[in-house]
Design a protein around this motif. Structure first.
Motif, PDB file in Angstrom:
ATOM      1  N   GLN A 217      21.429  21.664  32.130  1.00  0.00           N
ATOM      2  CA  GLN A 217      22.438  21.016  31.474  1.00  0.00           C
ATOM      3  C   GLN A 217      21.867  19.557  30.863  1.00  0.00           C
ATOM      4  O   GLN A 217      21.868  19.149  29.716  1.00  0.00           O
ATOM      5  CB  GLN A 217      23.827  20.812  32.143  1.00  0.00           C
ATOM      6  CG  GLN A 217      24.421  21.960  32.413  1.00  0.00           C
ATOM      7  CD  GLN A 217      26.018  21.454  33.020  1.00  0.00           C
ATOM      8  OE1 GLN A 217      26.095  20.536  33.911  1.00  0.00           O
ATOM      9  NE2 GLN A 217      26.658  22.711  33.259  1.00  0.00           N
ATOM     10  N   ASP A 218      21.219  18.941  31.926  1.00  0.00           N
ATOM     11  CA  ASP A 218      20.638  17.479  31.588  1.00  0.00           C
ATOM     12  C   ASP A 218      19.603  17.653  30.442  1.00  0.00           C
ATOM     13  O   ASP A 218      19.394  16.715  29.522  1.00  0.00           O
ATOM     14  CB  ASP A 218      20.043  16.900  32.656  1.00  0.00           C
ATOM     15  CG  ASP A 218      20.948  16.532  33.853  1.00  0.00           C
ATOM     16  OD1 ASP A 218      22.390  16.612  33.370  1.00  0.00           O
ATOM     17  OD2 ASP A 218      20.641  16.500  35.224  1.00  0.00           O
ATOM     18  N   VAL A 219      18.600  18.676  30.559  1.00  0.00           N
ATOM     19  CA  VAL A 219      17.582  18.762  29.501  1.00  0.00           C
ATOM     20  C   VAL A 219      18.198  19.560  27.986  1.00  0.00           C
ATOM     21  O   VAL A 219      18.021  18.856  26.905  1.00  0.00           O
ATOM     22  CB  VAL A 219      16.599  19.974  29.918  1.00  0.00           C
ATOM     23  CG1 VAL A 219      15.491  20.104  28.676  1.00  0.00           C
ATOM     24  CG2 VAL A 219      15.787  19.430  31.257  1.00  0.00           C
ATOM     25  N   LEU A 220      19.012  20.383  28.016  1.00  0.00           N
ATOM     26  CA  LEU A 220      19.681  21.040  26.761  1.00  0.00           C
ATOM     27  C   LEU A 220      20.644  20.299  26.182  1.00  0.00           C
ATOM     28  O   LEU A 220      20.782  20.551  24.935  1.00  0.00           O
ATOM     29  CB  LEU A 220      19.860  22.488  27.092  1.00  0.00           C
ATOM     30  CG  LEU A 220      18.841  23.532  27.775  1.00  0.00           C
ATOM     31  CD1 LEU A 220      19.429  24.924  27.898  1.00  0.00           C
ATOM     32  CD2 LEU A 220      17.628  23.360  26.622  1.00  0.00           C
ATOM     33  N   TRP A 221      21.119  19.308  27.087  1.00  0.00           N
ATOM     34  CA  TRP A 221      22.277  18.463  26.249  1.00  0.00           C
ATOM     35  C   TRP A 221      21.743  17.854  24.908  1.00  0.00           C
ATOM     36  O   TRP A 221      22.399  17.664  24.052  1.00  0.00           O
ATOM     37  CB  TRP A 221      22.888  17.742  27.071  1.00  0.00           C
ATOM     38  CG  TRP A 221      24.019  16.589  26.620  1.00  0.00           C
ATOM     39  CD1 TRP A 221      25.303  16.863  26.841  1.00  0.00           C
ATOM     40  CD2 TRP A 221      23.999  15.375  25.947  1.00  0.00           C
ATOM     41  NE1 TRP A 221      25.897  15.715  26.144  1.00  0.00           N
ATOM     42  CE2 TRP A 221      25.070  14.836  25.645  1.00  0.00           C
ATOM     43  CE3 TRP A 221      22.879  14.706  25.472  1.00  0.00           C
ATOM     44  CZ2 TRP A 221      25.367  14.020  24.935  1.00  0.00           C
ATOM     45  CZ3 TRP A 221      22.840  13.486  24.657  1.00  0.00           C
ATOM     46  CH2 TRP A 221      24.353  12.953  24.393  1.00  0.00           C
ATOM     47  N   TYR A 222      20.231  17.606  24.980  1.00  0.00           N
ATOM     48  CA  TYR A 222      19.884  17.050  23.730  1.00  0.00           C
ATOM     49  C   TYR A 222      19.449  17.809  22.686  1.00  0.00           C
ATOM     50  O   TYR A 222      19.218  17.380  21.614  1.00  0.00           O
ATOM     51  CB  TYR A 222      18.361  16.347  24.281  1.00  0.00           C
ATOM     52  CG  TYR A 222      18.638  15.316  25.232  1.00  0.00           C
ATOM     53  CD1 TYR A 222      19.221  13.590  24.733  1.00  0.00           C
ATOM     54  CD2 TYR A 222      18.639  15.331  26.626  1.00  0.00           C
ATOM     55  CE1 TYR A 222      19.405  12.788  25.574  1.00  0.00           C
ATOM     56  CE2 TYR A 222      18.932  14.198  27.451  1.00  0.00           C
ATOM     57  CZ  TYR A 222      19.436  12.949  27.069  1.00  0.00           C
ATOM     58  OH  TYR A 222      19.508  11.883  27.998  1.00  0.00           O
ATOM     59  N   ASN A 223      19.901  19.100  22.782  1.00  0.00           N
ATOM     60  CA  ASN A 223      19.656  19.947  21.486  1.00  0.00           C
ATOM     61  C   ASN A 223      21.211  19.912  20.908  1.00  0.00           C
ATOM     62  O   ASN A 223      22.296  20.450  21.333  1.00  0.00           O
ATOM     63  CB  ASN A 223      19.490  21.453  22.147  1.00  0.00           C
ATOM     64  CG  ASN A 223      19.543  22.591  20.868  1.00  0.00           C
ATOM     65  OD1 ASN A 223      19.534  22.061  19.824  1.00  0.00           O
ATOM     66  ND2 ASN A 223      19.474  23.645  21.300  1.00  0.00           N
ATOM     67  N   PRO A 224      21.140  19.492  19.845  1.00  0.00           N
ATOM     68  CA  PRO A 224      22.378  19.100  18.781  1.00  0.00           C
ATOM     69  C   PRO A 224      23.005  20.471  18.582  1.00  0.00           C
ATOM     70  O   PRO A 224      24.365  20.477  18.315  1.00  0.00           O
ATOM     71  CB  PRO A 224      21.951  18.295  17.823  1.00  0.00           C
ATOM     72  CG  PRO A 224      20.255  18.748  17.390  1.00  0.00           C
ATOM     73  CD  PRO A 224      19.954  18.840  18.951  1.00  0.00           C
ATOM     74  N   ILE A 225      22.427  21.541  18.250  1.00  0.00           N
ATOM     75  CA  ILE A 225      22.868  22.771  17.914  1.00  0.00           C
ATOM     76  C   ILE A 225      23.864  23.200  19.124  1.00  0.00           C
ATOM     77  O   ILE A 225      24.917  23.945  18.821  1.00  0.00           O
ATOM     78  CB  ILE A 225      22.022  23.902  17.408  1.00  0.00           C
ATOM     79  CG1 ILE A 225      20.966  23.242  16.538  1.00  0.00           C
ATOM     80  CG2 ILE A 225      22.550  24.899  17.155  1.00  0.00           C
ATOM     81  CD1 ILE A 225      21.667  22.751  15.162  1.00  0.00           C
ATOM     82  N   LEU A 226      23.446  23.123  20.455  1.00  0.00           N
ATOM     83  CA  LEU A 226      24.272  23.358  21.539  1.00  0.00           C
ATOM     84  C   LEU A 226      25.544  22.809  21.411  1.00  0.00           C
ATOM     85  O   LEU A 226      26.584  23.699  21.862  1.00  0.00           O
ATOM     86  CB  LEU A 226      23.552  23.301  22.720  1.00  0.00           C
ATOM     87  CG  LEU A 226      24.284  23.520  24.003  1.00  0.00           C
ATOM     88  CD1 LEU A 226      24.276  25.069  24.062  1.00  0.00           C
ATOM     89  CD2 LEU A 226      23.375  23.203  25.454  1.00  0.00           C
ATOM     90  N   HIS A 227      25.750  21.445  21.013  1.00  0.00           N
ATOM     91  CA  HIS A 227      27.101  20.823  20.513  1.00  0.00           C
ATOM     92  C   HIS A 227      27.932  21.789  19.616  1.00  0.00           C
ATOM     93  O   HIS A 227      29.128  21.675  19.862  1.00  0.00           O
ATOM     94  CB  HIS A 227      26.705  19.401  20.370  1.00  0.00           C
ATOM     95  CG  HIS A 227      26.110  18.737  21.270  1.00  0.00           C
ATOM     96  ND1 HIS A 227      26.753  17.438  21.863  1.00  0.00           N
ATOM     97  CD2 HIS A 227      24.869  18.753  21.846  1.00  0.00           C
ATOM     98  CE1 HIS A 227      25.878  16.961  22.793  1.00  0.00           C
ATOM     99  NE2 HIS A 227      24.792  17.749  22.683  1.00  0.00           N
ATOM    100  N   ILE A 228      27.240  21.740  18.648  1.00  0.00           N
ATOM    101  CA  ILE A 228      27.846  22.806  17.491  1.00  0.00           C
ATOM    102  C   ILE A 228      28.330  24.041  17.908  1.00  0.00           C
ATOM    103  O   ILE A 228      29.496  24.371  17.409  1.00  0.00           O
ATOM    104  CB  ILE A 228      26.826  22.924  16.256  1.00  0.00           C
ATOM    105  CG1 ILE A 228      26.500  21.359  15.925  1.00  0.00           C
ATOM    106  CG2 ILE A 228      27.914  23.354  15.021  1.00  0.00           C
ATOM    107  CD1 ILE A 228      25.657  21.303  14.714  1.00  0.00           C
ATOM    108  N   THR A 229      27.490  24.848  18.746  1.00  0.00           N
ATOM    109  CA  THR A 229      28.155  25.894  19.146  1.00  0.00           C
ATOM    110  C   THR A 229      28.840  25.956  19.959  1.00  0.00           C
ATOM    111  O   THR A 229      30.327  26.990  20.038  1.00  0.00           O
ATOM    112  CB  THR A 229      27.125  26.886  19.818  1.00  0.00           C
ATOM    113  OG1 THR A 229      26.530  26.194  20.780  1.00  0.00           O
ATOM    114  CG2 THR A 229      25.746  27.233  19.090  1.00  0.00           C
ATOM    115  N   GLY A 230      29.453  24.737  20.800  1.00  0.00           N
ATOM    116  CA  GLY A 230      30.555  24.690  21.521  1.00  0.00           C
ATOM    117  C   GLY A 230      31.576  24.398  20.702  1.00  0.00           C
ATOM    118  O   GLY A 230      32.800  25.005  21.164  1.00  0.00           O
ATOM    119  N   ILE A 231      31.727  23.539  19.676  1.00  0.00           N
ATOM    120  CA  ILE A 231      32.690  23.647  18.874  1.00  0.00           C
ATOM    121  C   ILE A 231      33.162  24.658  18.178  1.00  0.00           C
ATOM    122  O   ILE A 231      34.441  24.910  17.794  1.00  0.00           O
ATOM    123  CB  ILE A 231      32.376  22.546  17.732  1.00  0.00           C
ATOM    124  CG1 ILE A 231      32.056  21.099  18.281  1.00  0.00           C
ATOM    125  CG2 ILE A 231      33.497  22.385  16.591  1.00  0.00           C
ATOM    126  CD1 ILE A 231      31.402  20.104  17.232  1.00  0.00           C
TER     127      ILE A 231
END
Length: 275
Positions: A217-231
């Motif tokens: 989580q600490d590493v992949l949080w910085y991938n912005p696409i992961l934020h968009i897939t969450g939305i």
């Protein structure tokens, strides 16, 4: 040209008609480039637009069947296909947009020597055509999965629209910067292609952020696409509410590369054309 009171010539301010004329020329140039792009990219290939639909469908089917063999139920909901599609289609919107926009000037290079066609016209033409095709493909696939598997859920269309819009804008932003880098540093195109291959594994296509260990989580949080897939998944799964999403971080990823790309292309587009 008019004269001032002291006899010196002055340049008149643009009239609204002149502004509308300038806007109309840009619209005509973009429309012509879109039609050219459609005939070139889809018109010369057997199947044309069908492949734009079949490629993501095939990938989603493979992913769905593969994960159904190793897990009894998907991480969210009851459909493996819907879960994979909600992640894969967001990533596809970003990657295709970034790649197509990044190669816009190279594709339309010959036309950019005409005074009425600008580098921005070429970029916007590719962007608009890409989001049109990709959005249509996304709507067909997701609607087909929901009806085929008879999935009953409450869709949040605001989150779904927001996720796809953010993916498209981030693709435009990164693509704008790549449009400069691909031409200024030719090897960057290969570096970009290699560096984006792991995106499929780290962007939330096959998992959700909450299932990762703390280190992940600490590493992949910085991938912005992961934020968009969450939305995106927030829009399809009423009980899923991701708390890790940072709107500020997404805004930085959209604005910073976009401004950098615009400034570099505005300053050096002539040099790039004459290379």
């Amino acid at each position: 040209m008019t004269s001032s009171a002291d006899g010196h010539p002055t340049r008149p301010f643009p009239t609204p008609i002149a502004k509308r004329s300038l806007f109309g020329e840009a619209a005509r140039s973009i429309s012509a480039l879109i039609l050219r792009e459609m005939s070139t990219r889809y018109g010369r290939t057997p199947g044309g637009y069908i492949w734009a639909l079949l490629e993501p469908v095939g990938m989603i089917i493979i992913l769905g069947f593969a994960w159904s063999l190793v897990a009894k139920t998907p991480t969210l909901g009851t459909s493996f296909f819907l879960f994979k599609a909600t992640g894969f289609l967001v990533l596809q919107m970003f990657l295709i947009t970034a790649n197509q926009v990044g190669r816009a000037m190279k594709f339309s290079r010959a036309l950019l020597f005409y005074p009425r066609v600008t580098w921005l016209d070429a970029v916007l033409a590719r962007f608009f055509l890409n989001i049109l095709v990709t959005t249509l493909v996304t709507a067909i696939i997701l609607t087909g999965i929901i009806h085929f598997e008879e999935i009953r859920t409450v869709l949040d269309f605001v989150d779904i629209f927001l996720a796809m819009t953010l993916a498209a804008l981030m693709g435009l932003s990164v693509g704008m910067l790549n449009c400069y880098l691909f031409q200024r540093i030719p090897v960057w195109e290969q570096v970009w292609a290699i560096s984006t291959r792991p995106m499929f594994l780290i962007s939330g296509v096959i998992f959700i952020y909450e299932d990762l260990p703390r280190v992940g989580q600490d590493v992949l949080w910085y991938n912005p696409i992961l934020h968009i897939t969450g939305i995106m998944r927030d829009g399809f799964y009423p009980l899923y509410h991701p708390t890790y999403i940072s709107w500020l971080y997404l805004g930085i990823w959209i604005i910073a590369p976009l401004l950098a790309g615009l400034l570099l292309l505005r300053q050096y587009h002539r040099d790039l054309l004459n290379k």
